[in-house]
Design a protein around this motif. Structure first.
Motif, mmCIF file in Angstrom:
data_model
loop_
_atom_site.group_PDB
_atom_site.id
_atom_site.type_symbol
_atom_site.label_atom_id
_atom_site.label_comp_id
_atom_site.label_asym_id
_atom_site.label_seq_id
_atom_site.Cartn_x
_atom_site.Cartn_y
_atom_site.Cartn_z
ATOM 1 N N UNK A 179 1.092 -6.079 3.162
ATOM 2 C CA UNK A 179 2.353 -6.543 3.736
ATOM 3 C C UNK A 179 3.271 -5.364 4.045
ATOM 4 N N UNK A 180 3.176 -4.327 3.216
ATOM 5 C CA UNK A 180 3.990 -3.123 3.400
ATOM 6 C C UNK A 180 3.095 -1.897 3.325
ATOM 7 N N UNK A 181 3.409 -0.923 4.161
ATOM 8 C CA UNK A 181 2.727 0.369 4.137
ATOM 9 C C UNK A 181 3.785 1.440 3.926
ATOM 10 N N UNK A 182 3.803 2.029 2.730
ATOM 11 C CA UNK A 182 4.819 3.026 2.387
ATOM 12 C C UNK A 182 4.473 4.350 3.067
ATOM 13 N N UNK A 183 5.451 4.938 3.749
ATOM 14 C CA UNK A 183 5.210 6.142 4.531
ATOM 15 C C UNK A 183 6.114 7.277 4.073
ATOM 16 N N UNK A 186 0.836 -5.094 8.698
ATOM 17 C CA UNK A 186 1.719 -4.587 7.650
ATOM 18 C C UNK A 186 2.931 -3.889 8.258
ATOM 19 N N UNK A 187 4.075 -4.074 7.625
ATOM 20 C CA UNK A 187 5.297 -3.404 8.078
ATOM 21 C C UNK A 187 5.396 -2.031 7.431
ATOM 22 N N UNK A 188 5.773 -1.053 8.217
ATOM 23 C CA UNK A 188 5.932 0.307 7.697
ATOM 24 C C UNK A 188 7.241 0.409 6.938
ATOM 25 N N UNK A 189 7.178 1.051 5.784
ATOM 26 C CA UNK A 189 8.358 1.269 4.972
ATOM 27 C C UNK A 189 8.548 2.787 4.864
ATOM 28 N N UNK A 190 9.333 3.341 5.787
ATOM 29 C CA UNK A 190 9.552 4.786 5.812
ATOM 30 C C UNK A 190 10.601 5.149 4.761
ATOM 31 N N UNK A 191 10.134 5.205 3.535
ATOM 32 C CA UNK A 191 11.022 5.457 2.411
ATOM 33 C C UNK A 191 10.900 6.866 1.875
ATOM 34 N N UNK A 203 0.857 -1.183 0.000
ATOM 35 C CA UNK A 203 0.000 0.000 0.000
ATOM 36 C C UNK A 203 0.893 1.233 0.000
ATOM 37 N N UNK A 204 0.865 1.980 -1.099
ATOM 38 C CA UNK A 204 1.747 3.147 -1.207
ATOM 39 C C UNK A 204 1.115 4.405 -0.638
ATOM 40 N N UNK A 205 -0.227 4.398 -0.432
ATOM 41 C CA UNK A 205 -0.961 5.598 -0.038
ATOM 42 C C UNK A 205 -0.762 6.694 -1.093
ATOM 43 N N UNK A 206 -1.415 7.833 -0.905
ATOM 44 C CA UNK A 206 -1.264 8.910 -1.889
ATOM 45 C C UNK A 206 -1.324 10.295 -1.246
#
Length: 733
Positions: A486-490, A507-512, A449-452
């Motif tokens: 599985x991943x949450x892009x932050x 879901x694991x946070x991906x602070x990218x 999930x990349x969010x927007x």
């Protein structure tokens, strides 16, 4: 030396941890120390602990190695404590207002007992506040000092660590400690109750127990806080009885604890999944080993069936097991029939395709409900073509948006046979919104999930308290979709915290950082000039992007800004680009030579690059635009209405560094003056913008998409490093 040591063991609590800490630090009673223990989980809770420790000297942050269990977190905090009393509080719970003052006053009034028990409220996940039986029992006990031997009803108070204040001398003198496993906390609570020579009670709710939702454990085993087994309960009670046996002064409470143990162990039989004879033998062995000499159960031994205690068959339990199995079968049968009866031809094909192997080199991309190739998924897609060409990407695009797809990009229309095959066989899924409910996640598939956008407004489950914002949103289905992630892009730590609370799951946070914002750090002056020329902005002309957000309580676009009046005030050397929210079909803008309608422009990033300044109200575009380090003006004539009806995460108009990105206006004339007198780019507003960028743009290096690709598709470690806060194209275009 503080009066109270509040110990907060933290495990995957990022979304609720801030409120927990603030509930403790904002108490009227301040003679405290707060010891927060992070277990190294990858959700970033440790960073939040460091933030609080850096601004409040009462807070200590302890960071344990990744994978530390619950007993390790609690024991580490207790070892560091120096207060008179130890209080434990879970990172997802809160202390109610006035709680610590009530605890301190009761301790003083009771003459410093060794143990104080206090009440709590319970708020189930997505449920209403409930009173608890423990609070009712506490209200019925005498106000004098008590002991367990004299008042066995104390065993009925919830055996948890966070509803009691334990005198540190008792904790250290009796060498109390949390044992391993899921029952370690309960046994610690019973140890404190058994060892305390004086117990006081406070029939006041001091803690709000907040129930979390059951979460799926990630496939990589990164979350070890799983459930318990009945066999583990036998071992835990055996350790408790040994604790009591080794302390002769506790002889009087040994029968009480033994009876409670046997009662719970027998009650746990129906939950034993297999090897039930082994469990029965374990319980019998426990009874033989720990039954106090001469002890008789109330009413004799008939109720316990002596043959069970000797290891023989227990007919009643076996019968119960059979009944439970029959009930499970009867419940399952109608569901299976309904499932098969409701299958359509497409779903049958989808079902069959899901029985075939996954394609490890296939990824599905989509954005904004299949509206085309854009946003964070597009940035990841293009970076994947460069870094992971072995993973081919296919876009899901609806029929009415096919014209916007560039040539050479593989795509599929929803509902076609290839679409169902794609959903069934692909390994990777990228979306900035949720996939449809008909998607069934298979083992081995990875959803990102990349969010927007960075959240200013309330999102997800937080919308339950804002019906105008929820608009009939089905929260049960929302949680089912969240469980696929599985991943949450932050984009920033703020987003990580809000997403963890609004979308609770595993879901694991991906602070990218946001991949779509990479262009702000990589675009050249030549590229910006091309964009401006394509929009018809002549050289030397100031361009202001006006990008308001939508209102959930309004069906059509309504400009809070008199656009013609604003353009007239600024003169012909300024062009105003108007970008209404994509939810609105047609903004119906007035005609003016200085007004440019860009509502249909496919890329908001290009509009940001073209603009010398941004005017917005509550749109998340402000967080993206902040990467450019160009002036931002907030035009918010209806802030009170919006924050009340829609709900917000922080006060955008507070004027505090980190909250407000620049100048603020509430009417058209005031907004015009900001641009006419130069305050739109004043040193004061520049300082506000710098603080805003520091909070919301920490990964401004143009490598967010690379981090996502390396982490998800290549399995590499790609942790971001905070930038120096200076964009490569800072300033005006």
């Amino acid at each position: 030396m503080p009066r109270l040591s509040v110990i907060i063991p933290v495990h995957r609590a990022r979304g609720q941890l801030r409120e927990c800490l603030e509930s403790v630090l904002s108490q009227s009673f301040t003679d405290i120390e707060v010891i927060a223990v992070d277990d190294g989980a990858p959700d970033g809770s440790g960073l939040l602990l460091d933030e609080f420790a850096g601004r409040d000297s009462r807070v200590q942050a302890i960071h344990l190695p990744p994978g530390a269990d619950a007993d390790g977190r609690r024991n580490a905090g207790a070892e560091r404590a120096v207060g008179d009393y130890l209080l434990f509080l879970e990172g997802t719970f809160v202390h109610l207002p006035g709680a610590l003052r009530a605890v301190a006053d009761r301790l003083d009034a009771a003459g410093d007992p060794e143990l104080l028990l206090f009440g709590h409220h319970r708020r189930p996940f997505r449920g209403r506040l409930r009173l608890t039986r423990s609070l009712e029992l506490l209200g019925g006990l005498p106000a004098d000092r008590l002991t367990l031997a004299e008042h066995p009803v104390l065993l009925d108070i919830a055996p948890v660590s966070w509803n009691r204040a334990v005198r540190r001398t008792l904790h250290e003198g009796e060498k109390l400690a949390f044992g391993p496993g899921p029952h370690g906390e309960r046994m610690y609570a019973l140890q404190t109750l058994a060892a305390a020579e004086s117990v006081a009670v406070l029939p006041t709710a001091c803690v709000e127990h907040r129930g979390g939702r059951h979460r799926h454990v990630p496939a990589d085993g990164s979350d070890k806080e799983g459930g318990s087994t009945p066999h583990e309960l036998v071992d835990a009670y055996a350790a408790l009885m040994e604790f009591v046996r080794d302390r002769p002064p506790l002889r009087s409470v040994r029968p009480l604890l033994f009876e409670r143990a046997v009662q719970e162990l027998l009650a746990g039989y129906p939950s034993v999944p297999r090897r039930r004879r082994r469990y029965v033998r374990s319980v019998a062995a426990f009874v033989r080993a720990h039954r106090p000499e001469g002890h008789r159960f109330p009413g004799g031994t008939k109720g316990l069936r002596p043959r069970l205690l000797g290891g023989g068959r227990y007919t009643a339990l076996g019968t119960l097991d059979t009944v439970l199995a029959m009930r499970r079968s009867l419940r399952a049968a109608p569901g299976a029939v309904r499932t098969w009866a409701g299958l359509t031809l497409a779903s049958r094909y989808y079902w069959w395709q899901r029985r075939l192997p996954l394609d490890p080199g296939l990824a599905v991309y989509t954005a904004y409900w299949n509206r085309g190739v854009s946003c964070n998924p597009e940035a990841v897609f293009r970076k994947a073509q460069e870094l992971a060409p072995q993973v081919r990407g296919v876009w899901v695009v609806s029929k009415n948006h096919l014209d916007a797809v560039d040539r050479g990009i593989d795509h599929v229309v929803p509902g076609t046979r290839r679409y169902w095959r794609l959903l069934a066989r692909a390994t990777y899924f990228f979306n900035n919104v949720n996939f449809p409910d008909h998607l069934v996640k298979r083992p081995g598939q990875i959803h990102v999930m990349t969010h927007h956008g960075t959240p200013l407004k309330i999102m997800g489950l937080d919308q339950q308290d804002y019906p105008a914002a929820a608009q009939g949103l089905n929260f049960d289905r929302l949680l089912q979709r969240v469980d696929r992630w599985d991943w949450s892009v932050c984009a920033n730590p703020h987003s990580t915290e809000v997403w963890a609370r609004a979308y609770p799951g595993a879901a694991r946070s991906l602070e990218s950082g946001y991949p779509r914002n990479d262009v702000f750090a990589t675009a050249t002056d030549e590229r910006i000039a091309q964009i401006r020329e394509g929009l018809g902005i002549r050289p030397g002309r100031r361009a202001i992007l006006y990008a308001p957000t939508h209102r959930d309580y309004e069906a059509a676009f309504t400009s809070r800004l008199d656009l013609v009046r604003f353009c007239e005030a600024l003169g012909p050397d300024t062009v105003v680009l108007v970008r209404a929210h994509y939810f609105y079909e047609g903004a119906g803008l007035p005609e003016h030579p200085s007004l440019l309608d860009v509502c249909g422009h496919p890329r908001i990033e290009e509009l940001c690059l073209a603009a010398d300044a941004l005017v917005t109200d509550y749109s998340s575009v402000m967080f993206d635009y902040a990467h450019l380090d160009r002036p931002i003006v907030v035009h918010a004539p209806d802030w009170e209405t919006y924050r009340t009806v829609r709900g917000v995460c922080f006060d955008l108009l507070s004027g505090k560094p980190g909250d407000t990105p620049g100048a603020v206006s509430t009417d058209t004339d005031e907004l015009a003056r900001i641009f006419l007198d130069g305050s739109w780019e004043s040193p004061a507003n520049e300082a506000l913008r710098a603080a805003f960028r520091a909070r919301f743009c920490p990964y401004d290096d143009g490598r967010a998409a690379e981090r996502v690709v390396r982490t998800v598709l290549l399995g590499e470690s790609a942790a971001p490093g905070p930038s120096d806060g200076v964009s490569s194209i800072a300033g005006r275009a």
